[in-house]
Motif scaffolding. Structure first.
Motif, PDB file in Angstrom:
ATOM      1  N   GLY A  47      -8.460   1.953 -11.318  1.00 17.93           N
ATOM      2  CA  GLY A  47      -8.366   0.530 -11.632  1.00 17.93           C
ATOM      3  C   GLY A  47      -9.498  -0.010 -12.482  1.00 17.93           C
ATOM      4  N   GLU A  93      -6.898  -7.650  -8.555  1.00 17.11           N
ATOM      5  CA  GLU A  93      -6.692  -6.330  -9.147  1.00 17.11           C
ATOM      6  C   GLU A  93      -7.572  -5.298  -8.445  1.00 17.11           C
ATOM      7  OE1 GLU A  93      -6.830  -6.528 -13.739  1.00 17.11           O
ATOM      8  OE2 GLU A  93      -8.216  -8.056 -12.991  1.00 17.11           O
ATOM      9  N   PHE A  94      -6.985  -4.161  -8.146  1.00 18.29           N
ATOM     10  CA  PHE A  94      -7.734  -3.035  -7.598  1.00 18.29           C
ATOM     11  C   PHE A  94      -8.651  -2.461  -8.667  1.00 18.29           C
ATOM     12  CE2 PHE A  94      -8.672   0.843  -5.503  1.00 18.29           C
ATOM     13  CZ  PHE A  94      -8.526   1.861  -6.445  1.00 18.29           C
ATOM     14  N   TYR A 116     -13.457  -0.408  -0.820  1.00 18.24           N
ATOM     15  CA  TYR A 116     -12.658  -0.780  -1.996  1.00 18.24           C
ATOM     16  C   TYR A 116     -13.351  -1.907  -2.748  1.00 18.24           C
ATOM     17  CZ  TYR A 116      -9.214   1.095   1.311  1.00 18.24           C
ATOM     18  OH  TYR A 116      -8.551   1.864   2.233  1.00 18.24           O
ATOM     19  N   GLN A 128      -7.460  -3.494   5.638  1.00 21.72           N
ATOM     20  CA  GLN A 128      -8.711  -3.689   4.919  1.00 21.72           C
ATOM     21  C   GLN A 128      -9.316  -5.030   5.308  1.00 21.72           C
ATOM     22  OE1 GLN A 128      -8.280  -2.849   0.691  1.00 21.72           O
ATOM     23  NE2 GLN A 128      -6.750  -1.287   1.158  1.00 21.72           N
ATOM     24  N   LYS A 186      -5.088   1.976  -1.564  1.00 20.53           N
ATOM     25  CA  LYS A 186      -5.158   1.008  -2.648  1.00 20.53           C
ATOM     26  C   LYS A 186      -4.079  -0.053  -2.445  1.00 20.53           C
ATOM     27  CE  LYS A 186      -3.702   2.524  -6.662  1.00 20.53           C
ATOM     28  NZ  LYS A 186      -3.766   3.299  -7.921  1.00 20.53           N
ATOM     29  N   ASN A 204       0.864  -1.169   0.000  1.00 21.26           N
ATOM     30  CA  ASN A 204       0.000   0.000   0.000  1.00 21.26           C
ATOM     31  C   ASN A 204       0.903   1.220   0.000  1.00 21.26           C
ATOM     32  OD1 ASN A 204      -1.169   2.328   1.105  1.00 21.26           O
ATOM     33  ND2 ASN A 204      -2.608   1.199   2.331  1.00 21.26           N
ATOM     34  N   TYR A 250     -12.212  -4.931  -5.545  1.00 16.72           N
ATOM     35  CA  TYR A 250     -11.133  -5.630  -6.240  1.00 16.72           C
ATOM     36  C   TYR A 250     -11.754  -6.739  -7.082  1.00 16.72           C
ATOM     37  CZ  TYR A 250      -7.943  -3.560  -2.764  1.00 16.72           C
ATOM     38  OH  TYR A 250      -7.232  -2.691  -1.970  1.00 16.72           O
ATOM     39  N   TYR A 295     -11.854   2.883  -5.293  1.00 18.44           N
ATOM     40  CA  TYR A 295     -11.678   3.157  -3.863  1.00 18.44           C
ATOM     41  C   TYR A 295     -12.463   4.402  -3.495  1.00 18.44           C
ATOM     42  CZ  TYR A 295      -8.751   5.429  -0.165  1.00 18.44           C
ATOM     43  OH  TYR A 295      -8.276   6.101   0.935  1.00 18.44           O
TER      44      TYR A 295
END
Lengths: 114, 112
Positions: B59, B44-45, B33, B101, A101, A94, B35, B48
């Motif tokens: 992303g 993969e992101f 978030y 997270q 992210k 991060n 993903y 956000y």
């Protein structure tokens, strides 16, 4: 762009063997580092994290990881694995600016034979 | 306490249809978030949300993907005109700030 590389894609160990999973990241600035685990049929769970301070961090279930800044590495270790450690392990970074992210590695599948 | 919940848990759709995926974050978490976890692409992101700030959409793979977060809580990820390559597990996570997270169980999407 940031990237995370996990060198071992599939690891098979016998119970009581020692484990080390490699993780390298590409970003040179301040980073926060994580290992997440996904047990079969379950969702991602945090195993341990490094933000600052002691580069050797301890997590749940006897796992630990060492942050080596000069090597851009954050390897995961456990002295003696159990069958219940069978799971997929993800390293993540991060940064910068603490945007939240997460950039994940490709994951390592660990299979522990009883 | 209650964790992150997502619905549906599984979704099968036909190519070209629109789908909506829902995420309920942990109460009080300001950050949310999305993903995507797919074979060959890993995790993969996508997007956000942090409080009332503009979301980070960097992303999202195409303009067929969009997401919103209403009232700073529930979020919906919408995929328009689905394609077979959209098949994946879509994961939602929330956090109290920018730190740890907490992930939900995911929605497994299959586009036929």
């Amino acid at each position: 762009a940031q990237s995370v590389s996990q060198h071992n894609h599939h690891v098979i160990l016998s119970e009581a063997a020692s484990l080390e999973l490699g993780c390298n990241y590409s970003y040179g600035g301040t980073v926060n580092l994580f290992w997440y685990v996904q047990y079969p049929g379950q969702h991602l769970q945090l195993l341990l994290k490094y933000f600052s301070g002691d580069p050797l961090v301890k997590g749940i279930k006897g796992f630990e990881a060492e942050f080596i800044k000069s090597k851009f590495s954050f390897n995961l270790r456990k002295p003696s694995v159990q069958w219940s450690d069978t799971a997929e392990y993800f390293c993540a970074v991060n940064g910068p600016s603490n945007t939240g992210k997460l950039i994940f590695g490709q994951g390592t599948t660990l299979q522990v034979k009883p | 306490g209650a964790g992150v919940s997502q619905s549906p848990s599984n979704k099968v759709t036909e190519k070209g249809k629109d789908v909506e995926l829902r995420c309920d974050p942990i109460s009080g978490h300001t950050a949310l978030y999305w993903y995507r976890q797919s074979l060959g692409q890993g995790l993969e992101f996508l997007i956000y949300f942090q409080g009332n700030s503009a979301p980070d959409k960097s992303g999202l793979p195409s303009d067929r993907f969009s997401a919103e977060r209403t009232g700073g809580s529930v979020s919906t990820l919408t995929i328009q005109r689905t394609q077979q390559e959209d098949s994946a597990v879509y994961l939602c996570a929330s956090s109290p700030g920018w730190e740890t997270q907490y992930f939900g169980p995911g929605t497994r999407l299959l586009v036929l």
